[in-house]
Design a protein around this motif. Sequence first.
Motif, PDB file in Angstrom:
ATOM      1  N   VAL A 176       0.836  -1.207   0.000  1.00  0.00           N
ATOM      2  CA  VAL A 176       0.000   0.000   0.000  1.00  0.00           C
ATOM      3  C   VAL A 176       0.873   1.262   0.000  1.00  0.00           C
ATOM      4  N   ASN A 177       1.990   1.242   0.765  1.00  0.00           N
ATOM      5  CA  ASN A 177       2.930   2.376   0.726  1.00  0.00           C
ATOM      6  C   ASN A 177       3.319   2.678  -0.718  1.00  0.00           C
ATOM      7  N   ASP A 194      -6.035  -2.825  11.719  1.00  0.00           N
ATOM      8  CA  ASP A 194      -6.093  -1.758  12.743  1.00  0.00           C
ATOM      9  C   ASP A 194      -4.789  -1.705  13.539  1.00  0.00           C
ATOM     10  N   ASN A 195      -4.215  -2.881  13.782  1.00  0.00           N
ATOM     11  CA  ASN A 195      -2.986  -2.966  14.571  1.00  0.00           C
ATOM     12  C   ASN A 195      -1.789  -2.318  13.861  1.00  0.00           C
ATOM     13  N   LEU A 196      -1.832  -2.291  12.519  1.00  0.00           N
ATOM     14  CA  LEU A 196      -0.724  -1.701  11.749  1.00  0.00           C
ATOM     15  C   LEU A 196      -0.505  -0.242  12.142  1.00  0.00           C
ATOM     16  N   LYS A 229      -0.402   6.573   8.066  1.00  0.00           N
ATOM     17  CA  LYS A 229      -1.326   5.699   8.819  1.00  0.00           C
ATOM     18  C   LYS A 229      -2.708   5.577   8.177  1.00  0.00           C
ATOM     19  N   ASP A 230      -3.177   6.670   7.561  1.00  0.00           N
ATOM     20  CA  ASP A 230      -4.528   6.648   6.962  1.00  0.00           C
ATOM     21  C   ASP A 230      -4.647   5.602   5.842  1.00  0.00           C
ATOM     22  N   ASP A 231      -3.505   5.220   5.278  1.00  0.00           N
ATOM     23  CA  ASP A 231      -3.538   4.270   4.155  1.00  0.00           C
ATOM     24  C   ASP A 231      -3.933   2.856   4.567  1.00  0.00           C
ATOM     25  N   ALA A 232      -4.024   2.609   5.889  1.00  0.00           N
ATOM     26  CA  ALA A 232      -4.469   1.280   6.350  1.00  0.00           C
ATOM     27  C   ALA A 232      -5.825   0.947   5.721  1.00  0.00           C
ATOM     28  N   GLU A 235       4.414  10.898   4.639  1.00  0.00           N
ATOM     29  CA  GLU A 235       3.953  11.795   5.705  1.00  0.00           C
ATOM     30  C   GLU A 235       4.435  13.222   5.444  1.00  0.00           C
ATOM     31  N   ALA A 236       5.640  13.363   4.873  1.00  0.00           N
ATOM     32  CA  ALA A 236       6.170  14.703   4.562  1.00  0.00           C
ATOM     33  C   ALA A 236       5.270  15.403   3.535  1.00  0.00           C
ATOM     34  N   GLN A 237       4.684  14.614   2.643  1.00  0.00           N
ATOM     35  CA  GLN A 237       3.758  15.162   1.645  1.00  0.00           C
ATOM     36  C   GLN A 237       2.502  15.687   2.349  1.00  0.00           C
ATOM     37  N   LYS A 238       2.025  14.904   3.311  1.00  0.00           N
ATOM     38  CA  LYS A 238       0.838  15.295   4.080  1.00  0.00           C
ATOM     39  C   LYS A 238       1.121  16.556   4.897  1.00  0.00           C
TER      40      LYS A 238
END
Length: 795
Positions: free
Chosen positions: A26-27, A53-55, A66-69, A663-666
């Motif tokens: 997913v990354n 969820d644990n990821l 994290k939102d990509d989970a 995350e830097a993009q976000k």
Amino acid sequence: MSNFIVKKVAVLGAGVMGAQIAAHCVNARVPVVLFDLPAREGAKNGIVQRAIDNLKKLNPAPLGNKDDAALIEAANYEDNLDLLKGCDLIIEAIAERMDWKHDLYKKVAPHIGPNAIFASNTSGLSITALSEGFDADLKSRFCGVHFFNPPRYMHLVELIPTAATRPDILDQLEGFLTTTLGKGVVRAKDTPNFIANRVGIFGMLATIHEAEKFGLSYDVVDDLTGARLGRAKSGTFRTADVVGLDTMGHVIKTMQDNLADDPFFAVYKTPDTLAKLIGAGALGQKTGAGFYKKVGKDIQRFDPASGNYVPGGKKADDLVGRILKEKDPAKRMKALHDSTNPQAQFLWSIFRDAFHYIAVHLDTIADNARDVDFALRWGFGWKTGPFENWQAAGWQQVATWVKEDIDAGKALCNTPLPAWVFDGRDGVHTPEGSWSPSRQAYVPRLQLPVYQRQAFRAPLLGEGAVDGSKGGTTVFEDESVRIWHQDDGVLILSLKTKMHVIGQGVINGLAKAVEEAERGYQGLVIWSADAAEGGAFSAGADLQSMLPVFMSGGLKAIEPEVAKLQQAHQNLKYANVPVVAAVAGLALGGGAELMMHAARRVASIESYIGLVEVGVGLVPAGGGLKEAAVRAAADAKGNDILQFLKDYFTHAATAAVSKSALEAQKMGYLKPDDVIVFNPYELLHVAKSQVRALADAGYRPPRRALVPVVGRYGLATIKAQLVNMRDGGFISAHDFKLGSMIAEIVSGGDVDAGSLVSEQWLLDLERKAFMELLGHPKTQERIMGMMQTGKPVRN
């Protein structure tokens, strides 16, 4: 050439590895469906959903964002097997039991598409035995693909074919793993535990054996076998705790079950202490105790003699520390070999054991010596591989010492070194390739299309291949920078300072590089040779080099230097040719500001970016806050700028650093059209292609425009939040002062909301605040603290 495009991946098994492999897909923007058993109670996909969820809670984070989970599709083997038809790659990652894997394969095989690759992420079971029961067609598309834990961060993936696996399948998979997932691929033979775990776990067992022989405690062994040897700083026993003692026990059991005729078989016995700890449920980090246990703030070590935990923290002897500091590998190895100090003898013994082992087993476990070295470097975090260490220390001399120890009964077994070791060679790596005993030849590296993208592949000692610090044609070089090219119309600026910090030499180099690029090139790439080897893009301004200026001319002498840095960054932004920053590793403070002023950024997924100046009691003054105001105004597109500015302010005021490029993009440090690359060895190639694309599209620098700011209204709003934080005890009075100054700069100062100001106005505000703080005793405390201890002072 046919394209192999992975449109979707299925991962079978939502355990620790399966879920994290799915996360890394997913990354890399690869759609993925994660399977597990149907839950007995509640929602049928409950098991998978809990794993997803644990990821979000794991550290280090498997997800770059994290939102990509939410992008991982949950599925179970009862209702959703039809989803496999749409998957081009299926990776099985369930528990290491042959019977369970075979049961699952029977279930899924009828649903696998006619062109899909099927692979097992087993860490050591026979791939050939796993493929039994498949028809010939599926057998030809089946192989082992062994990721190392944690899959996002560990560079190594072992690719293990069977005799039936089609070669083109392996080439396609290697391309996908290398570019899309950013991995270093090593092809292993189908032998128990493959290459990295076979040699690495043997090394750990030999280390435990020799440590007992020389009476050394775990903390001393870890100090000796960690960073001082250029290995993972966790050393031996701490690494076992991190991996999990049960996992280590499992890998050892695979060796016991399958390697009865191995001359080193006696070493594969499960160490008594390991068995005792596993029996007591002390499995390492995940259970809170293993070889070590954290008690309050102290780390205690297990003491096998008493069976209790005792205070840890013992270090290596000074004498051995001095030997290990010796730069010349031959002198260092001789000193260890000749010393009577038990710790030095211990180190010589573990080197000897490793050299003995890899020489005896090379022809059966790997195609050539290069694959062993890369497996240990990428899978166990060694700076140099075992064959590289042997070759660097003097091949024939070391071989003679090993032979003497074998003959004297000091080695772990009496099997002699193979004849090829003594055939007059001075090593196993040469410019022609690396030695393969099974082929009796030097084997060059694979030349797959994917490797044409890597101008400088991972360097190997003795290969003589050019590394990035020496390749190409130099235009200008001094101790701070190198300006060079590869005869392709793109100029490259490489920083040479420690951690690529920015001092006067780098500022001069930037100006020179822009001038040179404008004179005769399509554009400029800022890239440094150690980017792929875990280096930094730039750790920021060189505080050390400012000291002499400060001492001789006081505060007044510093201001022109800050103005020069601001101007260098502005020149970069408004250069007449595109400047692309190739970012990997740390881009902090001035490093983040340097990158923000490029026309575009190409960043490795593992980029840690942030404006961290408040940590030393300063505010960013290289144009970072000016860029925050410019970007917030652009993001707002006429809406309330303050809503967009708040995030930029918070990141700078709290010295937040991104945990990934995603995350830097976000966070706004990378723009939406900046490119994220997964393989750091491909960074230079992609950065150059961006320069060419911008140049081909008729690049023009941005227009110098006035910036709408939020002024007094924005400043008052942000300050109200800061007052609450100060009065609630969340920040100190000095943090409040720093936050207020950052707020004033990004708001545009004491002007009306909606005022238009120039970039220079904002830069002047930055510089004024920076100078005021530099004279402040609290800031000076923070700077001195950081320079002495490397840790931020909270005052």
